[in-house]
Design an enzyme around this catalytic site. Structure first.
Site, short mmCIF file in Angstrom:
data_model
loop_
_atom_site.label_atom_id
_atom_site.label_comp_id
_atom_site.label_asym_id
_atom_site.label_seq_id
_atom_site.Cartn_x
_atom_site.Cartn_y
_atom_site.Cartn_z
N HIS A 167 -33.67 -34.74 -5.60
CA HIS A 167 -32.65 -35.28 -6.49
C HIS A 167 -32.29 -34.24 -7.56
O HIS A 167 -33.10 -33.37 -7.88
CB HIS A 167 -33.17 -36.52 -7.23
CG HIS A 167 -33.49 -37.67 -6.34
ND1 HIS A 167 -32.53 -38.45 -5.75
CD2 HIS A 167 -34.68 -38.17 -5.92
CE1 HIS A 167 -33.10 -39.40 -5.02
NE2 HIS A 167 -34.42 -39.25 -5.09
N HIS A 172 -39.49 -35.07 -3.90
CA HIS A 172 -40.62 -35.99 -3.95
C HIS A 172 -40.65 -36.85 -2.70
O HIS A 172 -39.72 -36.82 -1.89
CB HIS A 172 -40.58 -36.86 -5.22
CG HIS A 172 -39.52 -37.91 -5.27
ND1 HIS A 172 -39.43 -38.84 -6.27
CD2 HIS A 172 -38.46 -38.17 -4.45
CE1 HIS A 172 -38.39 -39.64 -6.06
NE2 HIS A 172 -37.78 -39.25 -4.96
N HIS A 215 -37.72 -35.52 -0.05
CA HIS A 215 -36.28 -35.40 -0.24
C HIS A 215 -36.10 -35.08 -1.71
O HIS A 215 -37.07 -35.10 -2.47
CB HIS A 215 -35.56 -36.71 0.13
CG HIS A 215 -36.00 -37.87 -0.71
ND1 HIS A 215 -37.16 -38.55 -0.49
CD2 HIS A 215 -35.45 -38.42 -1.82
CE1 HIS A 215 -37.30 -39.49 -1.40
NE2 HIS A 215 -36.28 -39.44 -2.23
N GLU A 235 -32.41 -40.55 -11.97
CA GLU A 235 -32.72 -39.97 -10.66
C GLU A 235 -31.41 -39.72 -9.91
O GLU A 235 -31.26 -38.75 -9.19
CB GLU A 235 -33.61 -40.94 -9.88
CG GLU A 235 -34.09 -40.40 -8.56
CD GLU A 235 -35.01 -41.39 -7.86
OE1 GLU A 235 -36.19 -41.44 -8.22
OE2 GLU A 235 -34.54 -42.11 -6.96
N ASP A 270 -38.74 -28.20 -12.57
CA ASP A 270 -37.50 -27.76 -11.91
C ASP A 270 -37.80 -26.96 -10.64
O ASP A 270 -38.61 -26.03 -10.66
CB ASP A 270 -36.68 -26.91 -12.89
CG ASP A 270 -35.30 -26.59 -12.34
OD1 ASP A 270 -34.71 -27.44 -11.64
OD2 ASP A 270 -34.81 -25.48 -12.61
N HIS A 271 -37.13 -27.36 -9.55
CA HIS A 271 -37.35 -26.72 -8.25
C HIS A 271 -38.80 -26.79 -7.82
O HIS A 271 -39.37 -25.83 -7.30
CB HIS A 271 -36.79 -25.29 -8.23
CG HIS A 271 -35.29 -25.28 -8.19
ND1 HIS A 271 -34.52 -25.63 -9.27
CD2 HIS A 271 -34.43 -25.02 -7.18
CE1 HIS A 271 -33.25 -25.56 -8.92
NE2 HIS A 271 -33.17 -25.21 -7.66
N CYS A 315 -37.62 -43.42 1.26
CA CYS A 315 -38.36 -42.56 0.31
C CYS A 315 -39.73 -42.18 0.85
O CYS A 315 -40.44 -41.38 0.26
CB CYS A 315 -38.52 -43.27 -1.04
SG CYS A 315 -36.95 -43.65 -1.79
#
Lengths: 140, 141
Positions: free
Chosen positions: A41, A14, A39, A124, A79-80, A33
């Site tokens: 998590h 994100h 980047h 996170e 996811d991903h 951010c």
């Protein structure tokens, strides 16, 4: 009342950027951010359902069913993925922990028919998380 | 639908400090009996974890209850800087009179953080070790 919690993990990228702010404001408010390439998590999601165990099965709800709901509604969606661009529910929102937790609540609540969704906790990182409750529901 | 939801933000911090559990109100024997190893006159230390929970409305422009940089700076100034690598008994004025049990550490940290101007402090959790944790949500809760 019994509170049952299931945990899943997903990895996603994100970035924080509000087009209404200038480049300098975005940088000042969101710091690292705001990196335009994003980047990522490893998120950990804990979903807590409250209810009375069914006397016939001994279960608040069937964990298999909860696992399938989480797979379909959350893992497959997030996811991903790059949360800003690939999750329509987050469109127009900054994908902070607070906002993602609320989106997850809104995705899950209508799908849970045995027991009631009590809490969504989204980590996170191990040191940063957001909790989402129905207003007035006492935290367990 | 969203306005019916309550969102809270949790953040964990760490500090390392020493303490000695010893009460002026007890005799040497009673102190030894009540506090055991923790009454060792030279003190001992822990790696403490402080988990704080704040609530408030999520600003639509930032997606945040409170900017983490503001929260981190406030906790750093109010708790981490005065507690980290210190003797709680000697270096934190509140513990000159109160025994620095983790119950009291929890309450002291709550007092220090409840004035955070950007969000409402809901609860403090202090882990003295990974096996001992204490929580405090303010007077009457």
């Amino acid at each position: 009342m019994v509170y049952l919690t299931r945990k899943i993990e997903f990895s996603a990228s994100h970035l924080y950027h509000n087009p209404a702010f200038s480049a300098e404001e975005n940088q000042r408010i969101f710091g690292k951010c705001n990196n335009p390439h994003g980047h990522g998590h490893n998120y950990t999601l804990e979903v807590t359902v409250a209810g009375e165990p069914d006397p016939a099965t001994g279960m608040v709800l069937d964990l298999k069913e909860l696992k399938e709901i989480l797979e379909r509604e959350i893992t497959q969606r997030m996811d991903h993925r790059f949360l800003n661009y690939e999750v329509p529910e987050l469109k127009g929102q900054i994908p902070t922990c607070e906002n993602i937790a609320r989106v997850i609540w809104n995705l899950l609540e209508p799908r849970i028919h045995q027991g009631k969704l009590h809490r969504v906790r989204l980590y996170e990182t191990p040191d940063l998380f957001a909790d989402c409750y129905r207003n007035g529901a006492k935290p367990a | 639908m969203s306005e019916t939801l309550k969102i809270e933000l949790g953040r964990r911090y760490r500090f390392a400090a020493s303490h000695r559990l010893h009460s002026e109100h007890l005799s040497a024997e009673e102190n030894a009996r009540v506090y055991g190893k923790c009454n060792n006159p030279f003190g001992h230390g822990h790696n403490y974890v402080v988990e704080i929970l704040v609530s408030g409305s999520v600003d639509p422009a930032t997606g945040m209850i409170a900017n983490l940089a503001d929260l981190d700076a406030f906790v750093e100034r109010e708790v981490i800087e005065p507690f980290d690598h210190k003797s709680l008994n000697e270096d934190v004025p509140a513990f000159r009179e109160k025994v620095p049990t983790t119950e009291n550490v929890c309450k002291e940290i709550f007092q220090r953080l409840k004035h955070f101007p950007k969000a409402r402090l809901e609860r403090i959790r202090v882990e003295e070790t990974s096996n001992n944790a204490f929580e405090y949500a303010g007077e009457g809760n």
